[in-house]
Design a protein around this motif. Structure first.
Motif, PDB file in Angstrom:
ATOM      1  N   SER A  24      -4.750   6.780   6.993  1.00 16.26           N
ATOM      2  CA  SER A  24      -5.858   7.298   7.816  1.00 16.26           C
ATOM      3  C   SER A  24      -5.266   7.945   9.069  1.00 16.26           C
ATOM      4  CB  SER A  24      -6.736   6.143   8.307  1.00 16.26           C
ATOM      5  OG  SER A  24      -7.360   5.482   7.262  1.00 16.26           O
ATOM      6  N   LYS A  49      -5.366  14.292   6.544  1.00 13.44           N
ATOM      7  CA  LYS A  49      -5.664  14.746   5.172  1.00 13.44           C
ATOM      8  C   LYS A  49      -6.922  15.611   5.097  1.00 13.44           C
ATOM      9  CE  LYS A  49      -5.544  10.602   4.328  1.00 13.44           C
ATOM     10  NZ  LYS A  49      -5.980   9.302   3.974  1.00 13.44           N
ATOM     11  N   ASP A  53     -13.227   9.612  -0.691  1.00 16.44           N
ATOM     12  CA  ASP A  53     -14.117   8.790   0.157  1.00 16.44           C
ATOM     13  C   ASP A  53     -15.549   9.332   0.109  1.00 16.44           C
ATOM     14  OD1 ASP A  53     -12.268   6.932   0.953  1.00 16.44           O
ATOM     15  OD2 ASP A  53     -11.863   7.833   2.895  1.00 16.44           O
ATOM     16  N   PHE A  57     -15.044  -1.606  -3.676  1.00 14.71           N
ATOM     17  CA  PHE A  57     -14.634  -0.302  -3.148  1.00 14.71           C
ATOM     18  C   PHE A  57     -13.434   0.234  -3.929  1.00 14.71           C
ATOM     19  CE2 PHE A  57     -11.721   2.156  -0.544  1.00 14.71           C
ATOM     20  CZ  PHE A  57     -12.532   3.204  -0.136  1.00 14.71           C
ATOM     21  N   ARG A  58     -12.428  -0.638  -4.149  1.00 17.08           N
ATOM     22  CA  ARG A  58     -11.205  -0.176  -4.833  1.00 17.08           C
ATOM     23  C   ARG A  58     -11.502   0.209  -6.289  1.00 17.08           C
ATOM     24  NH1 ARG A  58      -8.330   1.455  -0.685  1.00 17.08           N
ATOM     25  NH2 ARG A  58      -8.017  -0.180   0.836  1.00 17.08           N
ATOM     26  N   GLY A  99      -6.665   6.549   2.239  1.00 18.91           N
ATOM     27  CA  GLY A  99      -5.305   6.080   2.513  1.00 18.91           C
ATOM     28  C   GLY A  99      -4.778   5.023   1.557  1.00 18.91           C
ATOM     29  N   ARG A 134     -13.595   2.567   9.784  1.00 22.36           N
ATOM     30  CA  ARG A 134     -12.280   2.300   9.184  1.00 22.36           C
ATOM     31  C   ARG A 134     -12.099   0.791   9.031  1.00 22.36           C
ATOM     32  NH1 ARG A 134     -10.965   7.517  10.809  1.00 22.36           N
ATOM     33  NH2 ARG A 134     -10.468   8.759   9.075  1.00 22.36           N
ATOM     34  N   MET A 190     -10.406  -1.099   7.256  1.00 29.28           N
ATOM     35  CA  MET A 190      -9.069  -1.657   7.097  1.00 29.28           C
ATOM     36  C   MET A 190      -8.431  -1.942   8.449  1.00 29.28           C
ATOM     37  SD  MET A 190      -8.602  -1.964   3.900  1.00 29.28           S
ATOM     38  CE  MET A 190      -6.855  -2.298   3.674  1.00 29.28           C
ATOM     39  N   ARG A 242       2.790  -0.158   2.028  1.00 25.18           N
ATOM     40  CA  ARG A 242       2.485   1.020   1.201  1.00 25.18           C
ATOM     41  C   ARG A 242       3.679   1.952   0.982  1.00 25.18           C
ATOM     42  NH1 ARG A 242      -3.617   2.451   3.450  1.00 25.18           N
ATOM     43  NH2 ARG A 242      -4.573   0.554   2.601  1.00 25.18           N
TER      44      ARG A 242
HETATM   45  C1  S3P Z   1      -8.554   3.160   3.583  1.00 23.85           C
HETATM   46  C2  S3P Z   1      -8.609   4.436   4.117  1.00 23.85           C
HETATM   47  C3  S3P Z   1      -9.873   5.173   4.277  1.00 23.85           C
HETATM   48  C4  S3P Z   1     -10.947   4.677   3.313  1.00 23.85           C
HETATM   49  C5  S3P Z   1     -11.087   3.193   3.398  1.00 23.85           C
HETATM   50  C6  S3P Z   1      -9.780   2.454   3.080  1.00 23.85           C
HETATM   51  C7  S3P Z   1      -7.246   2.474   3.461  1.00 23.85           C
HETATM   52  O1  S3P Z   1      -9.657   6.564   4.045  1.00 23.85           O
HETATM   53  O2  S3P Z   1     -10.639   5.040   1.995  1.00 23.85           O
HETATM   54  O3  S3P Z   1     -11.529   2.881   4.693  1.00 23.85           O
HETATM   55  O4  S3P Z   1      -7.142   1.507   2.684  1.00 23.85           O
HETATM   56  O5  S3P Z   1      -6.283   2.912   4.113  1.00 23.85           O
HETATM   57  P1  S3P Z   1      -8.934   7.566   5.081  1.00 23.85           P
HETATM   58  O6  S3P Z   1      -7.481   7.525   4.756  1.00 23.85           O
HETATM   59  O7  S3P Z   1      -9.541   8.879   4.778  1.00 23.85           O
HETATM   60  O8  S3P Z   1      -9.250   7.065   6.440  1.00 23.85           O
END
Ligand code: S3P
Length: 184
Positions: free
Chosen positions: A11, A15, A34, A57-58, A80, A121, A123, A140
């Motif tokens: 994030s 991107k 997203d 979500f995943r 992300g 966000r 996370m 990661r």
């Molecule tokens: C996440 C990043 C977010 C979004 C969610 C989880 C992550 O996307 O998919 O909050 O696990 O790093 P962005 O990278 O667009 O912020």
């Protein structure tokens, strides 16, 4: 020719903004996983985490990565955490060009604090977001290592970063064989 240009990275690495410029320059659609998830659930990412949990979500994210990667001639901007999932990693790499955008944890935090959607966000919720960014980046390393190109976005304009990627993309298209995707 490689099917899509896929943007990965943490994030706040740019991107979405870089994706928008690339899409405009190439005249390709921009697919944002997203946004697909928000459309699917009819709620924000934070609400999806809160109401359904990270596992749901995943699962949706894996499905959206598969849907997006099945297309061609698209810029795909991934959440992300999307490449952390191994089946998704396979799909992302399969016949696509993958660009990782990066920035230091301090710059990421600064951008997320001041940028749009700072409250969305999940996370990074909690008392120590910088520590959380550092530990997620560490966790990661393998997921982000699938990139064909890594671009540091610190102190650079979106246009500048996009121009570098476009130049590289043109060169890659010229040297890659016409059909690299498995099963096609
Ligand atoms: C996440 C990043 C977010 C979004 C969610 C989880 C992550 O996307 O998919 O909050 O696990 O790093 P962005 O990278 O667009 O912020």
């Amino acid at each position: 020719m490689p099917a899509n240009l896929v943007l990965i990275g943490f994030s706040g690495t740019g991107k979405s903004s870089v994706g928008r410029v690339l899409a405009a320059r190439l005249d390709w659609p921009l697919i944002d996983t997203d946004e697909l998830i928000v459309g699917r659930f009819g709620k924000s990412i934070a609400e999806v985490f809160r109401d359904h949990g990270e596992t749901a979500f995943r699962a949706a994210e894996r499905e959206m990565v598969a849907t997006a990667c099945a297309g061609r001639r698209q810029i795909i901007s991934l959440g992300g955490g999307a490449p952390v999932d191994e089946p998704s990693r396979e799909r992302i790499r399969d016949g696509n060009l993958v660009v990782r955008l990066e920035a230091s944890p301090e710059v990421i935090l600064d951008r997320l604090r001041h940028g749009p959607g700072a409250e969305d966000r999940p996370m990074l919720a909690g008392p120590d977001p910088l520590g959380r960014i550092r530990s997620l980046l560490d966790a990661r390393i393998e997921a982000y290592a699938i990139a064909d190109l890594v671009v540091n976005t610190e102190g650079r304009s979106v246009e500048d970063v996009a121009a570098d990627i476009l130049e590289w993309h043109q060169r890659e298209l010229a040297v890659r064989p016409p059909c690299e995707r498995s099963g096609q």
